[in-house]
Motif scaffolding. Structure first.
Motif, short mmCIF file in Angstrom:
data_model
loop_
_atom_site.label_atom_id
_atom_site.label_comp_id
_atom_site.label_asym_id
_atom_site.label_seq_id
_atom_site.Cartn_x
_atom_site.Cartn_y
_atom_site.Cartn_z
N LYS A 141 35.25 47.11 44.05
CA LYS A 141 34.06 47.25 43.21
C LYS A 141 34.38 47.28 41.72
O LYS A 141 33.51 47.52 40.89
CB LYS A 141 33.29 48.52 43.60
N LEU A 142 35.66 47.04 41.37
CA LEU A 142 36.03 47.01 39.95
C LEU A 142 35.45 45.79 39.25
O LEU A 142 35.30 45.77 38.03
CB LEU A 142 37.55 47.01 39.81
N LEU A 143 35.14 44.75 40.03
CA LEU A 143 34.58 43.52 39.49
C LEU A 143 33.20 43.30 40.09
O LEU A 143 32.96 43.61 41.25
CB LEU A 143 35.49 42.33 39.82
N THR A 144 32.30 42.74 39.32
CA THR A 144 30.94 42.52 39.79
C THR A 144 30.71 41.05 40.12
O THR A 144 31.45 40.17 39.65
CB THR A 144 29.92 42.99 38.73
N SER A 145 29.70 40.76 40.92
CA SER A 145 29.41 39.38 41.32
C SER A 145 29.01 38.54 40.12
O SER A 145 28.36 39.02 39.19
CB SER A 145 28.30 39.36 42.37
N TRP A 146 29.39 37.27 40.17
CA TRP A 146 29.05 36.34 39.09
C TRP A 146 29.08 34.93 39.62
O TRP A 146 29.89 34.60 40.51
CB TRP A 146 30.06 36.47 37.94
N TRP A 147 28.16 34.08 39.13
CA TRP A 147 28.18 32.66 39.45
C TRP A 147 28.06 31.87 38.15
O TRP A 147 27.40 32.30 37.22
CB TRP A 147 27.02 32.27 40.38
N PRO A 148 28.71 30.71 38.08
CA PRO A 148 28.61 29.90 36.86
C PRO A 148 27.17 29.57 36.52
O PRO A 148 26.34 29.36 37.42
CB PRO A 148 29.39 28.62 37.23
N VAL A 149 26.85 29.53 35.23
CA VAL A 149 25.51 29.16 34.79
C VAL A 149 25.13 27.78 35.32
O VAL A 149 23.98 27.53 35.69
CB VAL A 149 25.41 29.20 33.25
N SER A 150 26.12 26.88 35.41
CA SER A 150 25.83 25.55 35.93
C SER A 150 25.31 25.61 37.36
O SER A 150 24.41 24.85 37.74
CB SER A 150 27.10 24.69 35.88
N VAL A 151 25.83 26.52 38.16
CA VAL A 151 25.36 26.67 39.53
C VAL A 151 23.93 27.21 39.53
O VAL A 151 23.06 26.74 40.26
CB VAL A 151 26.29 27.62 40.33
N THR A 172 44.55 38.03 54.12
CA THR A 172 45.23 36.73 54.13
C THR A 172 44.32 35.62 54.64
O THR A 172 44.43 34.47 54.19
CB THR A 172 46.50 36.76 55.00
N PHE A 173 43.43 35.93 55.57
CA PHE A 173 42.46 34.96 56.09
C PHE A 173 41.09 35.34 55.55
O PHE A 173 40.48 36.33 55.97
CB PHE A 173 42.46 35.01 57.62
N VAL A 174 40.62 34.57 54.56
CA VAL A 174 39.44 35.01 53.81
C VAL A 174 38.37 33.92 53.63
O VAL A 174 37.82 33.78 52.54
CB VAL A 174 39.86 35.57 52.44
N PRO A 175 38.04 33.14 54.67
CA PRO A 175 37.01 32.11 54.47
C PRO A 175 35.64 32.70 54.21
O PRO A 175 34.76 32.02 53.65
CB PRO A 175 37.04 31.33 55.78
N PHE A 176 35.44 33.97 54.61
CA PHE A 176 34.16 34.64 54.39
C PHE A 176 34.26 35.75 53.34
O PHE A 176 33.38 36.60 53.23
CB PHE A 176 33.63 35.23 55.71
N GLY A 177 35.34 35.73 52.55
CA GLY A 177 35.53 36.80 51.59
C GLY A 177 36.08 38.04 52.29
O GLY A 177 36.76 37.96 53.31
N GLY A 178 35.79 39.20 51.73
CA GLY A 178 36.28 40.43 52.33
C GLY A 178 35.73 41.65 51.61
O GLY A 178 35.06 41.54 50.60
N GLY A 179 36.05 42.83 52.14
CA GLY A 179 35.61 44.07 51.52
C GLY A 179 34.10 44.24 51.61
O GLY A 179 33.43 43.64 52.45
N PRO A 180 33.53 45.06 50.72
CA PRO A 180 32.10 45.35 50.77
C PRO A 180 31.23 44.14 50.48
O PRO A 180 30.03 44.16 50.78
CB PRO A 180 31.91 46.43 49.69
N ARG A 181 31.80 43.08 49.91
CA ARG A 181 31.01 41.89 49.59
C ARG A 181 31.32 40.72 50.53
O ARG A 181 31.10 39.57 50.19
CB ARG A 181 31.24 41.46 48.14
N MET A 182 31.85 41.02 51.71
CA MET A 182 32.09 39.95 52.67
C MET A 182 30.78 39.22 52.95
O MET A 182 29.70 39.83 52.98
CB MET A 182 32.66 40.50 53.98
N CYS A 183 30.86 37.91 53.12
CA CYS A 183 29.66 37.09 53.32
C CYS A 183 28.78 37.67 54.43
O CYS A 183 29.23 37.78 55.59
CB CYS A 183 30.06 35.66 53.67
N PRO A 184 27.54 38.04 54.12
CA PRO A 184 26.68 38.63 55.15
C PRO A 184 26.25 37.62 56.21
O PRO A 184 25.77 37.99 57.27
CB PRO A 184 25.46 39.12 54.34
N GLY A 185 26.44 36.32 55.93
CA GLY A 185 26.05 35.29 56.89
C GLY A 185 27.16 34.90 57.85
O GLY A 185 27.01 33.93 58.59
#
Length: 459
Positions: A93-103, A395-408
């Motif tokens: 949680k030290l870093l927050t979610s972000w997406w490029p403005v272009s996206v 090491t295997f992270v196609p869905f991310g990980g931790g508290p922000r693992m892809c909910p889908g």
């Protein structure tokens, strides 16, 4: 103009730039990650797109740092974290979610393009996790199965060779719109599919908004898709308000989303709902279709893997462990997504370097999935890697990980298993062109769409 004034006009801006760079690099003795930011404004975005993320990442790890390096992507100074420890750090949680403005310019309404990810998806995260839990998704298995059967009968049966990628894209698109919004009209879906394809193609293209460029087409496609979504959302809201038996309408994700309230009891606007549901649609379409395509590619290439698959009833889908191990190994070798992005809301330290407040951060599957220390003999297709406890954490992270693992993740798992089941129980698969090349840009793409020879099983 005098000669000295001319020289001053040239040198002064350069001096200012050097001072700013020195201040940035030396602020409070800060040791920032090594790397290059490439060209002004453009940064290294073009190199990233043209070389593909895997090559881009590996080259810079060798040149700068195996743990974290800096670059400039999508107009932003960015730290790219690598390895299992880098993945673990970014998932905190030290870093927050972000997406490029272009996206965001492609996906959301213009008035939301400059908002933070948190603002755009204000009440969505917990809601999505709730409706995409395994127990909540059980009701959708019959729908997935029925749509997969219909798709196979109409698009696969009777053909000697099929192109897998365009077919899986169409299937996952139709399924996403059916599941999330109950849109089933073929003509309506066909019109949406064309614009949706333009939109998703422009998401991670070079962000140059000029006619004919993928980014420009993506923005225009996004405008059309959002307009159609607004019509659907507005109509559904009206139907739910007029219906005396609203619970009968509340079967898909959109209906449930219309009932979501924030902590102040306020319902989301139709534009906010569109912004949020479009993310679900993209996730349920783009990466899943790629994952299915490459899973079938490996099944066609490796008959011994194919012969191990289970032929189970849907009551027993949770026991399709070997098939899911095959999918996971496919996701390891050919991940459909590069990773994700974050933002440093404060100065943070990692591996002896400091990432300044405001810098963007990226985690990537390409720093661990083929690392021999994480996966011995990494180029070998070996589903047994996922037996027992499976790979080491982070090491295997196609869905991310931790508290922000892809909910889908669970939705994708069911969608992929259902589709593969309906293919392998009908056909034996062979590659039509064993020499087909894979194109690696932001996501891997088979150059010819993966033509497979399909041989019906004899009864």
């Amino acid at each position: 103009m005098s000669f000295y004034l001319y020289i001053l006009l040239i040198i002064f801006p350069l001096l200012v730039l050097l001072v700013l760079l020195r201040r940035e690099n030396g602020r409070s003795g800060m040791k920032i990650p090594p790397g290059s930011c490439g060209w002004p404004v453009i940064g290294e975005s073009i190199k990233f797109v043209l070389s593909g993320p895997q090559r881009f990442i590996s080259e810079r790890r060798r040149k700068y740092s195996n743990d974290v390096f800096q670059t400039s992507l999508f107009g932003q100074r960015m730290a790219v974290f690598c390895g299992a420890q880098g993945n673990k750090f970014v998932f905190t949680k030290l870093l927050t979610s972000w997406w490029p403005v272009s996206v965001r310019k492609v996906l959301v309404f213009p008035e939301f393009a400059d908002a933070s990810v948190k603002e755009v998806s204000a009440v969505m995260h917990g809601f999505v996790r709730e409706i995409l839990k395994p127990e909540a998704l059980k009701q959708y298995i019959p729908v997935m199965d029925a749509m997969a059967r219909d798709h196979v009968e109409s698009e696969w049966d009777g053909n000697e060779v099929v192109k897998v990628l365009p077919l899986t894209k169409k299937y996952t698109f139709d399924l996403a719109f059916n599941t999330f919004m109950s849109v089933v009209d073929d003509e309506h879906l066909a019109r949406l599919f064309k614009q949706f394809t333009l939109m998703t193609t422009g998401l991670f293209s070079v962000p140059i908004d000029l006619p004919g460029m993928a980014f420009n087409k993506g923005i225009k496609g996004g405008e059309v898709v959002r307009g159609e979504l607004l019509k659907i959302i507005s109509k559904r809201r009206k139907e739910m308000m007029e219906s005396k038996e609203g619970s009968q309408l509340s079967t898909d994700f959109l209906a449930r989303l219309l009932l979501v309230q924030d902590e102040n009891g306020k319902y989301m606007s139709e534009k906010e709902i569109s912004n949020n549901i479009i993310g679900l649609l993209v996730a349920g379409y783009e990466t899943t279709s790629t994952a299915v395509t490459f899973a079938l590619k490996y099944l066609a290439e490796l008959p011994h893997i194919y012969d191990e698959g289970e032929l189970l009833t849907w009551e027993d889908i949770q026991k399709m462990r070997y098939t899911w191990n095959v999918v996971c190994e496919s996701l390891r070798l050919t991940p459909p997504a590069h990773g994700g992005f974050r933002e440093a809301v404060n100065d943070v330290s990692f591996a002896g370097f400091t990432i300044p407040k405001g810098w963007k951060a990226s985690w990537t599957v390409h720093s661990t999935h083929k690392d021999p220390e994480c996966f011995p003999d990494p180029e070998k297709f070996d589903p047994s890697r996922f037996e027992g406890k499976g790979p080491a954490p982070y090491t295997f992270v196609p869905f991310g990980g931790g508290p922000r693992m892809c909910p889908g993740k669970e939705y994708a798992r069911l969608e992929i298993l259902v589709f593969i089941y309906n293919i392998v129980t009908r056909y034996k698969l062979e590659k039509s062109n064993p020499r087909e090349k894979m194109i690696f840009h932001f996501a891997p793409v088979p150059n010819e769409g993966l033509p497979l020879r399909i041989i019906p099983h004899t009864i």
